[in-house]
Motif scaffolding. Structure first.
Motif, PDB file in Angstrom:
ATOM      1  N   GLY A 381       0.850  -1.172   0.094  1.00 61.70           N
ATOM      2  CA  GLY A 381      -0.018   0.232  -0.174  1.00 61.70           C
ATOM      3  C   GLY A 381       0.691   1.398   0.021  1.00 61.70           C
ATOM      4  O   GLY A 381       2.055   1.228  -0.297  1.00 61.70           O
ATOM      5  N   SER A 385      -1.498   8.555   4.315  1.00 64.65           N
ATOM      6  CA  SER A 385      -2.999   8.847   3.969  1.00 64.65           C
ATOM      7  C   SER A 385      -3.522  10.271   4.713  1.00 64.65           C
ATOM      8  O   SER A 385      -2.905  10.668   5.546  1.00 64.65           O
ATOM      9  CB  SER A 385      -4.069   7.861   5.018  1.00 64.65           C
ATOM     10  N   LYS A 467      -3.870   0.994   2.912  1.00 62.63           N
ATOM     11  CA  LYS A 467      -4.458   0.021   1.918  1.00 62.63           C
ATOM     12  C   LYS A 467      -5.647   1.076   0.868  1.00 62.63           C
ATOM     13  O   LYS A 467      -5.515   1.073  -0.429  1.00 62.63           O
ATOM     14  CB  LYS A 467      -5.134  -1.203   2.360  1.00 62.63           C
ATOM     15  N   ASP A 468      -6.005   1.906   1.633  1.00 62.90           N
ATOM     16  CA  ASP A 468      -6.838   3.158   1.132  1.00 62.90           C
ATOM     17  C   ASP A 468      -6.750   4.259   2.155  1.00 62.90           C
ATOM     18  O   ASP A 468      -6.127   3.902   3.195  1.00 62.90           O
ATOM     19  CB  ASP A 468      -8.198   2.725   0.556  1.00 62.90           C
ATOM     20  N   ASP A 469      -7.487   5.321   1.917  1.00 62.65           N
ATOM     21  CA  ASP A 469      -7.228   6.592   3.041  1.00 62.65           C
ATOM     22  C   ASP A 469      -7.902   6.049   4.445  1.00 62.65           C
ATOM     23  O   ASP A 469      -7.277   6.717   5.327  1.00 62.65           O
ATOM     24  CB  ASP A 469      -8.266   7.562   2.395  1.00 62.65           C
TER      25      ASP A 469
END
Length: 518
Positions: A381, A385, A467-469
């Motif tokens: 990732g 973030s 992995k994402d925000d």
């Protein structure tokens, strides 16, 4: 005081690590990644070509481990008594002990061998005669027939391995009350509880635990200094599991076996005992290629001609190949234990020669580079973030769970990222780094940990990626164990959802918990 070790692979002759702007270990010597203390006796090092091994064989071995995703933590290969290759997968290190599970068994067997040679016991002594006060009436007929030999060869006569009652105050009494289905000596049933009874026998006849009895006889002569054996509630070493050693200490034991009990010119135990212990004493049931070749005194026979091994759950190995004059020691965290053996047989054995061969400098450089840059699988990732600061510093109360995690808090907005976990009364802060590991002492004592029900051990290393925000992936390695955990944390306005997955487990089930703000 906790020390956070930012993990950088250690290469030959590296003399220090930069840790939080300080240098540690700078007064010690590193040899092929091995940290040497002033009093420790290390095995000699050499190059593969000097002992007739092709450098390409080691590269192929590493490729095989990677292709099969075997979860190797450390490997050391010896030929003619010298280490010709070794590597440690960050955050695992050469100077840390590792939980060995059933690889403890050959050490308990060796203690039995010493006790026999000293006239304290015999192979044909009955188990019940060592513990008459624990017999509440007469045990079953077959229990009365079990001997030391039967326990050594996994031939106690039990149809199934008796269950450990781990919180029982007297494990020996529990074992002696079990029903024995078959005539001892007629059926092979793998029996870790039976090996505990061998440890209890040593404790009974010597007045000391296995490792203390072995100290002047085996551990001190081999220069094995850093070790720990788990104990039952009565204070007896668990015998069949629970020994913790460094990889080099395991390799020394393998060389001692290859030498048939000889070490530095001294015959520590008779060659006859080593020969008997490592020979096929009983057949084993049909199984995968390296589990159906027979069993000795707590040693397995292997597929290559004349070879044998000790092994433990999750991939802990000491492999001895007398025909090749070779020893292989491995620590791992995996499920299928046949696969690493297949890789070794397919890659290393074809690369052996009877004498010294010309050095391939290009291959040697590649081999050394690969061995110095090994790592367990990292989370994938992004490093940051845009919402990291929003989720930092919040104390989350965690839903009830078997692992006794009660609180979690994250620091994700600084360079020194971390996760704080309150677990079973311990306040543990694990540092997190992107693309590498950072290690810490957790403040949990090793003696409080065990091989089956502990989630966070005395040393942990952490890595992270977004992995994402809103989703954080963590990798937490307990660096004195086979266990590496993948932890996914999903953040939202109401709290967190934490999914905890142990890549290979001996007792901790995957679980999901919820966290709410106070």
């Amino acid at each position: 005081m906790l020390i956070n070790n930012v993990f950088i692979p250690i290469c030959k002759f590296m003399i220090g690590l930069v840790i939080d702007a300080e240098i540690i270990y700078n007064r010690r010597e590193f040899i092929f990644g091995r940290q040497k203390t002033m009093s420790e006796k290390l095995l000699l090092r050499t190059t593969p070509a000097e002992v007739g091994v092709e450098e390409s064989a080691i590269i192929k071995m590493l490729d095989g481990f990677k292709e099969k995703q075997l979860g190797v933590h450390g490997i050391m290969l010896l030929r003619h008594g010298k280490v010709f290759a070794e590597g440690y997968y960050a955050p695992y290190r050469s100077d840390l002990t590792h939980m060995m599970y059933s690889l403890s068994k050959p050490f308990t067997s060796t203690a039995i061998g010493f006790a026999i040679e000293e006239g304290l016991i015999t192979l044909d002594d009955r188990l019940v005669d060592f513990f008459p006060e624990k017999l509440d009436g007469r045990p079953c007929e077959n229990m009365e027939k079990i001997t030391v030999r039967h326990l050594l060869t996994m031939n106690s006569g039990h149809k199934y391995e008796p269950d450990f009652v781990r919180d029982a105050p007297d494990w020996a009494e529990v074992f002696l009350k079990t029903y024995v289905d078959f005539e001892p000596g007629t059926k092979f049933t793998y029996n870790t509880f039976g090996t505990y009874m061998l440890s209890a026998v040593i404790n009974r006849v010597t007045g000391m635990p296995v490792e203390e009895y072995l100290k002047p006889r085996l551990l001190d002569p081999l220069g094995i200094e850093d070790y720990r054996f788990e104990k039952c509630p009565a204070g007896i070493s668990t015998g069949g599991y629970g020994f913790n050693l460094k990889l080099e200490s395991v390799a020394k034991f393998g060389q001692f076996c290859l030498n048939r009990g000889m070490w530095e010119g001294r015959q520590l135990i008779s060659s006859d005992w080593i020969d008997a212990a490592t020979s096929k004493q009983v057949p084993t049931p049909p199984a995968t290629p390296d589990w159906d070749k027979g069993y000795g005194y707590q040693f397995w026979r292997c597929a290559p001609e004349g070879s044998y091994r000790g092994d433990g759950a999750c991939g802990q190995f000491i492999i001895v190949l007398p025909k090749e004059d070779m020893v292989i020691a491995m620590f791992e965290g995996l499920g299928d234990m046949q696969e690493p053996l297949d890789v070794l047989w397919e890659t290393i054995l074809p690369g052996l020669h009877d004498s010294t061969i010309p050095e391939n400098s290009e291959m040697l450089a590649e081999m050394n580079s690969r061995l110095c840059s090994l790592s367990v699988r990292l989370p994938e990732g992004a490093p940051d973030s845009p919402l990291a600061s929003k989720y930092s510093g919040i104390n989350y109360k965690i839903s009830e769970n078997a692992s006794k995690i009660t609180e979690m808090q994250f620091d994700l907005s600084t360079d020194n990222k971390s996760v704080r976990i309150m677990i079973d009364g311990h306040d543990v802060r694990i540092p997190l780094r992107y693309g590498c590991f950072a290690e810490t002492e957790t403040g949990i004592k090793a003696e409080e940990c065990n091989s089956y029900t502990t989630l966070i051990y005395e040393r942990c290393a952490g890595s992270m990626a977004w992995k994402d925000d809103n989703t954080l992936s963590l990798c937490i390695s307990c660096t004195t164990t086979p266990f590496t955990d993948d932890v996914t944390v999903k953040f939202d306005e109401s709290g967190i959802i934490v999914s905890w997955n142990r890549r290979i487990s001996m007792g901790i089930a995957d679980f999901t918990v919820f966290g709410r703000t106070e």
